[in-house]
Design a protein around this motif. Sequence first.
Motif, short mmCIF file in Angstrom:
data_model
loop_
_atom_site.label_atom_id
_atom_site.label_comp_id
_atom_site.label_asym_id
_atom_site.label_seq_id
_atom_site.Cartn_x
_atom_site.Cartn_y
_atom_site.Cartn_z
N GLU A 28 -4.82 5.22 -1.47
CA GLU A 28 -5.72 4.08 -1.67
C GLU A 28 -5.05 2.77 -1.23
O GLU A 28 -5.70 1.90 -0.66
N ARG A 29 -3.76 2.64 -1.48
CA ARG A 29 -3.05 1.43 -1.03
C ARG A 29 -3.09 1.32 0.49
O ARG A 29 -3.32 0.24 1.05
N GLU A 30 -2.85 2.44 1.18
CA GLU A 30 -2.90 2.42 2.64
C GLU A 30 -4.32 2.14 3.14
O GLU A 30 -4.51 1.39 4.11
N ARG A 31 -5.30 2.74 2.48
CA ARG A 31 -6.70 2.48 2.87
C ARG A 31 -7.02 1.00 2.74
O ARG A 31 -7.62 0.39 3.64
N HIS A 32 -6.61 0.38 1.65
CA HIS A 32 -6.86 -1.05 1.45
C HIS A 32 -6.08 -1.90 2.45
O HIS A 32 -6.59 -2.94 2.91
N THR A 33 -4.86 -1.48 2.78
CA THR A 33 -4.08 -2.22 3.78
C THR A 33 -4.80 -2.22 5.12
O THR A 33 -4.88 -3.27 5.80
N GLN A 34 -5.33 -1.08 5.53
CA GLN A 34 -6.05 -1.00 6.80
C GLN A 34 -7.37 -1.77 6.74
O GLN A 34 -7.77 -2.43 7.72
N MET A 35 -8.07 -1.69 5.60
CA MET A 35 -9.30 -2.47 5.44
C MET A 35 -9.01 -3.97 5.57
O MET A 35 -9.77 -4.71 6.20
N LEU A 36 -7.91 -4.41 4.97
CA LEU A 36 -7.56 -5.84 5.04
C LEU A 36 -7.20 -6.24 6.46
O LEU A 36 -7.61 -7.30 6.94
N ARG A 37 -6.47 -5.36 7.16
CA ARG A 37 -6.14 -5.66 8.56
C ARG A 37 -7.40 -5.81 9.40
O ARG A 37 -7.53 -6.75 10.19
N LEU A 38 -8.35 -4.90 9.22
CA LEU A 38 -9.60 -4.99 9.97
C LEU A 38 -10.38 -6.25 9.58
O LEU A 38 -11.01 -6.89 10.43
N SER A 39 -10.32 -6.62 8.31
CA SER A 39 -11.08 -7.78 7.82
C SER A 39 -10.52 -9.09 8.36
O SER A 39 -11.28 -10.02 8.65
N LEU A 40 -9.19 -9.17 8.48
CA LEU A 40 -8.55 -10.45 8.79
C LEU A 40 -8.18 -10.61 10.26
O LEU A 40 -7.70 -11.66 10.65
N GLY A 41 -8.43 -9.61 11.05
CA GLY A 41 -7.96 -9.64 12.43
C GLY A 41 -8.77 -10.49 13.39
O GLY A 41 -8.42 -10.61 14.56
N ARG A 42 -9.84 -11.10 12.91
CA ARG A 42 -10.72 -11.87 13.81
C ARG A 42 -10.75 -13.35 13.46
O ARG A 42 -11.68 -14.06 13.78
N GLY A 43 -9.75 -13.84 12.75
CA GLY A 43 -9.67 -15.27 12.47
C GLY A 43 -10.15 -15.64 11.07
O GLY A 43 -10.40 -14.76 10.24
N PRO A 44 -10.26 -16.94 10.81
CA PRO A 44 -10.61 -17.41 9.47
C PRO A 44 -11.96 -16.87 9.00
O PRO A 44 -12.89 -16.70 9.79
N ILE A 45 -12.07 -16.62 7.71
CA ILE A 45 -13.30 -16.11 7.11
C ILE A 45 -13.94 -17.23 6.30
O ILE A 45 -13.40 -17.67 5.29
N THR A 46 -15.09 -17.67 6.77
CA THR A 46 -15.80 -18.75 6.08
C THR A 46 -16.59 -18.22 4.90
O THR A 46 -16.51 -18.74 3.77
N ASN A 47 -17.38 -17.18 5.12
CA ASN A 47 -18.31 -16.70 4.12
C ASN A 47 -18.35 -15.18 4.16
O ASN A 47 -18.83 -14.59 5.12
N ALA A 48 -17.80 -14.53 3.13
CA ALA A 48 -17.66 -13.08 3.13
C ALA A 48 -18.46 -12.46 1.98
O ALA A 48 -18.72 -13.10 0.96
N LEU A 49 -18.81 -11.20 2.17
CA LEU A 49 -19.51 -10.40 1.16
C LEU A 49 -18.76 -9.09 0.97
O LEU A 49 -18.48 -8.39 1.94
N GLU A 50 -18.44 -8.76 -0.28
CA GLU A 50 -17.90 -7.45 -0.61
C GLU A 50 -18.98 -6.67 -1.35
O GLU A 50 -19.46 -7.11 -2.39
N VAL A 51 -19.34 -5.53 -0.79
CA VAL A 51 -20.39 -4.68 -1.38
C VAL A 51 -19.72 -3.58 -2.19
O VAL A 51 -19.11 -2.68 -1.63
N GLY A 52 -19.81 -3.68 -3.51
CA GLY A 52 -19.19 -2.69 -4.38
C GLY A 52 -17.72 -3.02 -4.60
O GLY A 52 -16.90 -2.85 -3.71
N CYS A 53 -17.40 -3.52 -5.79
CA CYS A 53 -16.04 -4.02 -6.03
C CYS A 53 -15.20 -3.11 -6.90
O CYS A 53 -14.00 -3.35 -7.07
N ALA A 54 -15.79 -2.04 -7.48
CA ALA A 54 -15.06 -1.19 -8.44
C ALA A 54 -14.38 -2.09 -9.47
O ALA A 54 -15.05 -2.89 -10.11
N ALA A 55 -13.05 -2.00 -9.60
CA ALA A 55 -12.35 -2.82 -10.58
C ALA A 55 -11.71 -4.06 -9.95
O ALA A 55 -10.94 -4.76 -10.59
N GLY A 56 -12.02 -4.34 -8.67
CA GLY A 56 -11.54 -5.57 -8.04
C GLY A 56 -10.20 -5.46 -7.36
O GLY A 56 -9.60 -6.49 -7.00
#
Length: 203
Positions: A28-56
């Motif tokens: 799960e740590r590796e999955r989240h690391t890759q998700m974060l890389r994909l999320s942040l690889g395109r520059g600053p994030i102005t307005n984001a949505l997370e669908v389904g947060c589990a425990a955050g």
Amino acid sequence: MTQNTNHELLSRELAADDPWRLAGNPFERERHTQMLRLSLGRGPITNALEVGCAAGVFTERLAPSCQRLTVIDVVPRAIELARRRMKEPPHIRWIVSDIQQFSTDEPFDLIVAAEVLYYVGDIAEMRAAVGNIVQLLAPGGHLVFGSARDANCRRWGHAAGAETVIAMLRETLVEVERLECRGESINEDCLLSLFRNPVSGTP
């Protein structure tokens, strides 16, 4: 499973603080690391949505890079756990909502939806959820999607998983990158995919 059955299942699972071992499992740590890389690889994030947060657990990693972050989950307990973990930062909006029903006037330049759409219900309900996610994504915006594969999801009693949803998303969005995440267990096998919402007139 029906949508109501899935929601009841989620509520029962979230009775524990970390029901899926998202905080301590190496997979799960590796999955989240890759998700974060994909999320942040395109520059600053102005307005984001997370669908389904589990425990955050992933919310905690994503939030510092977002000017504004909306977090939705159909289970009130999930929102409660995530808010407690995050200690109420002012740039996060917390909403109890089903992704099929959620709407807003301001589109998102990043949407993250991981390990959540197979809980929605049958194939038609999954397609409706995908359609709503696409509507919420700004032109040029990006979607990070993650899910266990079809075979595992069906074994767990769900209608479908990653391959089915990725095919739905590709009908409208452009797939930019896809990767596999695997762990030691047969249940630890998922696909992550980054999509771009094409600007009108561009490929």
